[in-house]
Design a protein around this motif. Structure first.
Motif, PDB file in Angstrom:
ATOM      1  N   GLY A  63       0.814  -1.211   0.000  1.00 51.70           N
ATOM      2  CA  GLY A  63       0.000   0.000   0.000  1.00 51.70           C
ATOM      3  C   GLY A  63       0.849   1.262   0.000  1.00 51.70           C
TER       4      GLY A  63
ATOM      5  N   ALA B  97      -4.490   5.862   4.348  1.00 46.54           N
ATOM      6  CA  ALA B  97      -4.532   4.710   3.449  1.00 46.54           C
ATOM      7  C   ALA B  97      -4.071   3.444   4.169  1.00 46.54           C
ATOM      8  CB  ALA B  97      -3.664   4.969   2.215  1.00 46.54           C
TER       9      ALA B  97
ATOM     10  N   ALA C  94      -6.721   2.241   6.511  1.00 49.45           N
ATOM     11  CA  ALA C  94      -7.772   1.565   5.752  1.00 49.45           C
ATOM     12  C   ALA C  94      -7.367   0.130   5.419  1.00 49.45           C
ATOM     13  CB  ALA C  94      -8.086   2.347   4.483  1.00 49.45           C
ATOM     14  N   VAL C  95      -6.115  -0.070   5.051  1.00 51.92           N
ATOM     15  CA  VAL C  95      -5.623  -1.430   4.807  1.00 51.92           C
ATOM     16  C   VAL C  95      -5.734  -2.254   6.093  1.00 51.92           C
ATOM     17  CG1 VAL C  95      -3.583  -2.830   4.242  1.00 51.92           C
ATOM     18  CG2 VAL C  95      -4.111  -0.786   2.888  1.00 51.92           C
TER      19      VAL C  95
ATOM     20  N   ILE D 124      -9.235  -3.489   6.551  1.00 57.29           N
ATOM     21  CA  ILE D 124      -9.532  -4.604   5.643  1.00 57.29           C
ATOM     22  C   ILE D 124      -8.892  -5.888   6.160  1.00 57.29           C
ATOM     23  CG2 ILE D 124      -9.207  -5.491   3.297  1.00 57.29           C
ATOM     24  CD1 ILE D 124      -9.198  -2.440   2.446  1.00 57.29           C
TER      25      ILE D 124
ATOM     26  N   GLY E  82      -7.174  -7.322   0.709  1.00 56.08           N
ATOM     27  CA  GLY E  82      -6.266  -6.211   0.968  1.00 56.08           C
ATOM     28  C   GLY E  82      -5.777  -5.570  -0.322  1.00 56.08           C
TER      29      GLY E  82
ATOM     30  N   GLY F  49      -8.575  -3.600  -1.865  1.00 60.75           N
ATOM     31  CA  GLY F  49      -8.727  -2.333  -1.156  1.00 60.75           C
ATOM     32  C   GLY F  49      -7.683  -1.312  -1.566  1.00 60.75           C
TER      33      GLY F  49
ATOM     34  N   GLN G 148      -8.618   2.194  -3.395  1.00 62.83           N
ATOM     35  CA  GLN G 148      -8.183   3.470  -2.816  1.00 62.83           C
ATOM     36  C   GLN G 148      -7.398   4.289  -3.834  1.00 62.83           C
ATOM     37  OE1 GLN G 148      -6.068   3.223   0.890  1.00 62.83           O
ATOM     38  NE2 GLN G 148      -7.331   1.507   1.531  1.00 62.83           N
TER      39      GLN G 148
ATOM     40  N   HIS H  32     -10.117   7.627   1.954  1.00 66.28           N
ATOM     41  CA  HIS H  32      -9.346   6.390   2.173  1.00 66.28           C
ATOM     42  C   HIS H  32      -9.987   5.549   3.265  1.00 66.28           C
ATOM     43  CE1 HIS H  32      -5.968   7.001  -0.429  1.00 66.28           C
ATOM     44  NE2 HIS H  32      -5.532   8.075   0.188  1.00 66.28           N
TER      45      HIS H  32
ATOM     46  N   GLY I  89     -11.796   1.925   2.989  1.00 67.55           N
ATOM     47  CA  GLY I  89     -11.333   0.806   3.813  1.00 67.55           C
ATOM     48  C   GLY I  89     -12.468   0.203   4.614  1.00 67.55           C
TER      49      GLY I  89
ATOM     50  N   THR J  64     -14.896  -1.667   2.236  1.00 65.38           N
ATOM     51  CA  THR J  64     -14.286  -2.932   1.835  1.00 65.38           C
ATOM     52  C   THR J  64     -14.299  -3.919   2.994  1.00 65.38           C
ATOM     53  OG1 THR J  64     -12.873  -1.705   0.306  1.00 65.38           O
ATOM     54  CG2 THR J  64     -12.244  -3.974   0.782  1.00 65.38           C
ATOM     55  N   ALA J  65     -13.979  -3.434   4.190  1.00 64.98           N
ATOM     56  CA  ALA J  65     -13.958  -4.307   5.369  1.00 64.98           C
ATOM     57  C   ALA J  65     -15.337  -4.892   5.648  1.00 64.98           C
ATOM     58  CB  ALA J  65     -13.457  -3.523   6.588  1.00 64.98           C
TER      59      ALA J  65
END
Length: 143
Positions: free
Chosen positions: A28, A59, A62-63, A66, A89, A92, A96, A131, A135, A138-139
């Motif tokens: 990322g 960012a 956010a990862v 996820i 991941g 995501g 992003q 971001h 995240g 997506t999560a």
């Protein structure tokens, strides 16, 4: 299964998920680096640019969301959980990056311009929240 075996298995799973999480955060970071002008680590470390720092930290957070959701959704199935974490991941990270580039093109908030500014800009705050929202979306989709 004995307590020692349970602890060893759990510790191994934690280490495996942590390794995947760290790898995703590194990926990322370098994707964000690719999408911004200059060397991101230099911009953050030497220039102490608050916009680049905020965009990067949001960012990576956010990862982390996820990764955590992928672990939760794995239901204790380690192999599937690790594979899902890696795939979700990466998805995501791609989403992003596309969103960041779309904001640049559609909304006119240029990441390239933001990382040149030495004062924290409203556009950096907007992209940081974007971001985190991506995240979180997506999560939740993973769960």
């Amino acid at each position: 299964m004995t307590l020692l075996e349970t602890l060893a298995r759990g510790a191994g799973a934690i280490a495996a998920y942590a390794a995947v999480g760290v790898i995703l955060m590194i990926v990322g970071f370098y994707v964000i680096d690719w999408a911004t002008p200059g060397k991101l680590s230099e911009i953050i470390r030497s220039e102490r640019n608050p916009n680049a720092t905020l965009l990067t930290t949001s960012a990576l957070a956010a990862v982390g969301l996820i990764v955590a959701a992928s672990i939760w959704a794995s239901g204790g199935r380690l192999a599937e959980g690790l594979a899902g974490t890696a795939v979700f991941g990466l998805v995501g990270i791609v989403v992003q990056t596309v969103a960041m580039l779309a904001f640049d093109r559609v909304v006119g908030i240029s990441v390239r311009d933001l990382v040149k500014e030495q004062e924290l800009q409203p556009g950096a705050r907007l992209l940081a929240v974007t971001h985190l929202a991506i995240g979180l979306i997506t999560a939740v989709a993973v769960i």
